[in-house]
Design a protein around this motif. Structure first.
Motif, PDB file in Angstrom:
ATOM      1  N   ALA A  32     -14.929  -0.973 -28.769  1.00 45.23           N
ATOM      2  CA  ALA A  32     -16.299  -1.485 -28.947  1.00 45.23           C
ATOM      3  C   ALA A  32     -16.937  -1.551 -27.651  1.00 45.23           C
ATOM      4  N   VAL A  33     -17.559  -1.056 -27.160  1.00 46.74           N
ATOM      5  CA  VAL A  33     -18.458  -0.822 -25.619  1.00 46.74           C
ATOM      6  C   VAL A  33     -19.980  -1.252 -25.427  1.00 46.74           C
ATOM      7  N   LEU A  34     -20.508  -1.467 -24.159  1.00 49.67           N
ATOM      8  CA  LEU A  34     -21.925  -1.542 -24.313  1.00 49.67           C
ATOM      9  C   LEU A  34     -21.532  -1.926 -22.419  1.00 49.67           C
ATOM     10  N   THR A  35     -22.831  -1.140 -21.906  1.00 49.37           N
ATOM     11  CA  THR A  35     -23.264  -0.786 -20.814  1.00 49.37           C
ATOM     12  C   THR A  35     -24.450  -0.712 -20.471  1.00 49.37           C
ATOM     13  N   THR A  36     -25.271  -1.398 -19.971  1.00 56.20           N
ATOM     14  CA  THR A  36     -26.233  -1.201 -19.388  1.00 56.20           C
ATOM     15  C   THR A  36     -27.252  -0.244 -18.855  1.00 56.20           C
ATOM     16  N   GLY A  37     -28.183  -0.212 -19.249  1.00 57.60           N
ATOM     17  CA  GLY A  37     -29.180   1.334 -19.575  1.00 57.60           C
ATOM     18  C   GLY A  37     -29.013   2.323 -16.966  1.00 57.60           C
ATOM     19  N   SER A  38     -28.795   1.111 -16.618  1.00 55.62           N
ATOM     20  CA  SER A  38     -28.839   1.186 -14.951  1.00 55.62           C
ATOM     21  C   SER A  38     -27.815   2.217 -14.548  1.00 55.62           C
ATOM     22  N   ALA A  39     -26.316   1.859 -15.635  1.00 54.80           N
ATOM     23  CA  ALA A  39     -25.187   1.829 -15.371  1.00 54.80           C
ATOM     24  C   ALA A  39     -24.620   2.899 -16.177  1.00 54.80           C
ATOM     25  N   LEU A  40     -25.114   3.825 -16.904  1.00 53.02           N
ATOM     26  CA  LEU A  40     -24.830   4.758 -18.470  1.00 53.02           C
ATOM     27  C   LEU A  40     -24.818   6.198 -17.269  1.00 53.02           C
ATOM     28  N   ALA A  41     -25.405   6.523 -16.049  1.00 54.86           N
ATOM     29  CA  ALA A  41     -24.405   7.346 -15.627  1.00 54.86           C
ATOM     30  C   ALA A  41     -23.110   7.642 -15.093  1.00 54.86           C
ATOM     31  N   ALA A  42     -23.000   6.123 -14.404  1.00 47.66           N
ATOM     32  CA  ALA A  42     -21.592   5.894 -14.329  1.00 47.66           C
ATOM     33  C   ALA A  42     -20.175   5.852 -14.863  1.00 47.66           C
ATOM     34  N   ALA A  43     -20.710   4.941 -16.477  1.00 46.80           N
ATOM     35  CA  ALA A  43     -20.069   4.160 -17.062  1.00 46.80           C
ATOM     36  C   ALA A  43     -19.748   5.448 -17.938  1.00 46.80           C
ATOM     37  N   ASN A  44     -20.771   6.934 -18.009  1.00 48.63           N
ATOM     38  CA  ASN A  44     -20.193   7.750 -19.051  1.00 48.63           C
ATOM     39  C   ASN A  44     -19.633   8.677 -18.066  1.00 48.63           C
ATOM     40  N   ALA A  45     -19.599   8.571 -16.762  1.00 44.83           N
ATOM     41  CA  ALA A  45     -18.747   9.272 -15.808  1.00 44.83           C
ATOM     42  C   ALA A  45     -17.564   9.189 -15.440  1.00 44.83           C
ATOM     43  N   LEU A  46     -17.175   7.662 -15.545  1.00 43.77           N
ATOM     44  CA  LEU A  46     -15.696   6.756 -16.028  1.00 43.77           C
ATOM     45  C   LEU A  46     -14.701   7.182 -16.699  1.00 43.77           C
ATOM     46  N   PHE A  47     -15.683   7.177 -18.411  1.00 42.13           N
ATOM     47  CA  PHE A  47     -15.355   7.155 -19.215  1.00 42.13           C
ATOM     48  C   PHE A  47     -14.597   8.523 -19.516  1.00 42.13           C
ATOM     49  N   ALA A  48     -15.464   9.631 -18.708  1.00 43.76           N
ATOM     50  CA  ALA A  48     -14.766  11.234 -18.976  1.00 43.76           C
ATOM     51  C   ALA A  48     -13.890  11.118 -18.166  1.00 43.76           C
ATOM     52  N   GLU A  49     -13.779  10.399 -17.288  1.00 45.60           N
ATOM     53  CA  GLU A  49     -12.409  10.431 -16.537  1.00 45.60           C
ATOM     54  C   GLU A  49     -11.325  10.110 -16.706  1.00 45.60           C
ATOM     55  N   ASN A  50     -11.136   8.943 -17.963  1.00 53.66           N
ATOM     56  CA  ASN A  50     -10.547   9.053 -18.846  1.00 53.66           C
ATOM     57  C   ASN A  50     -10.159   8.679 -19.388  1.00 53.66           C
ATOM     58  N   GLY A  51     -10.422  10.026 -19.973  1.00 53.79           N
ATOM     59  CA  GLY A  51     -10.101  11.616 -21.288  1.00 53.79           C
ATOM     60  C   GLY A  51     -11.079  11.245 -22.634  1.00 53.79           C
ATOM     61  N   TRP A  52     -12.617  10.295 -21.975  1.00 55.48           N
ATOM     62  CA  TRP A  52     -13.639  11.009 -22.930  1.00 55.48           C
ATOM     63  C   TRP A  52     -14.801  12.182 -22.908  1.00 55.48           C
ATOM     64  N   GLY A  53     -15.825  12.767 -23.370  1.00 50.36           N
ATOM     65  CA  GLY A  53     -16.499  13.502 -23.216  1.00 50.36           C
ATOM     66  C   GLY A  53     -17.593  13.097 -21.938  1.00 50.36           C
ATOM     67  N   ALA A  54     -18.828  13.084 -21.827  1.00 51.51           N
ATOM     68  CA  ALA A  54     -19.738  13.168 -21.179  1.00 51.51           C
ATOM     69  C   ALA A  54     -20.489  12.415 -21.515  1.00 51.51           C
ATOM     70  N   ASP A  55     -20.842  12.352 -22.606  1.00 47.71           N
ATOM     71  CA  ASP A  55     -22.001  11.732 -23.784  1.00 47.71           C
ATOM     72  C   ASP A  55     -21.068  10.595 -24.112  1.00 47.71           C
TER      73      ASP A  55
END
Length: 106
Positions: free
Chosen positions: A6-29
């Motif tokens: 389970a993961v939470l991210t602030t709204g201000s970091a949403l784009a960076a969090a999605n990018a990091l997760f995509a780099e590690n094997g998950w999709g973009a959103d």
């Protein structure tokens, strides 16, 4: 072995969090659950909960921890995959957040 993540991210970091997760094997959103302290819009945070293998969960948690700037905005919680909904609910409770329920159209 399967783990619940389970993961939470602030709204201000949403784009960076999605990018990091995509780099590690998950999709973009990835963070599709809108959250706020009151349960009302606008969202201050976004969340996700998934079942993954333990190696993937560890690697993702390590990637978040390695990004010191982003890690201040992300909470990652990994547990046994036995109570999926309870896992996410417990993380929300600990963070003082609630789901923002979609408003009916009409």
């Amino acid at each position: 072995m399967t783990k619940s993540i389970a993961v939470l991210t602030t709204g201000s970091a949403l784009a960076a969090a999605n990018a990091l997760f995509a780099e590690n094997g998950w999709g973009a959103d990835n963070f599709l659950v809108s959250l706020s302290a009151s349960g009302d819009a606008p969202p201050s945070h976004f969340g996700l909960r998934a079942s993954v293998n333990s190696g993937f969960a560890s690697g993702l948690a390590d990637a978040v921890a390695a990004d010191t700037e982003l890690s201040a905005h992300i909470t990652v919680d990994v547990r046994a995959d036995t109570d999926r909904q309870g896992h996410f609910a417990a993380l929300l409770h600990a963070a003082g957040l609630q789901r923002i329920e979609p408003q009916p159209e009409g």
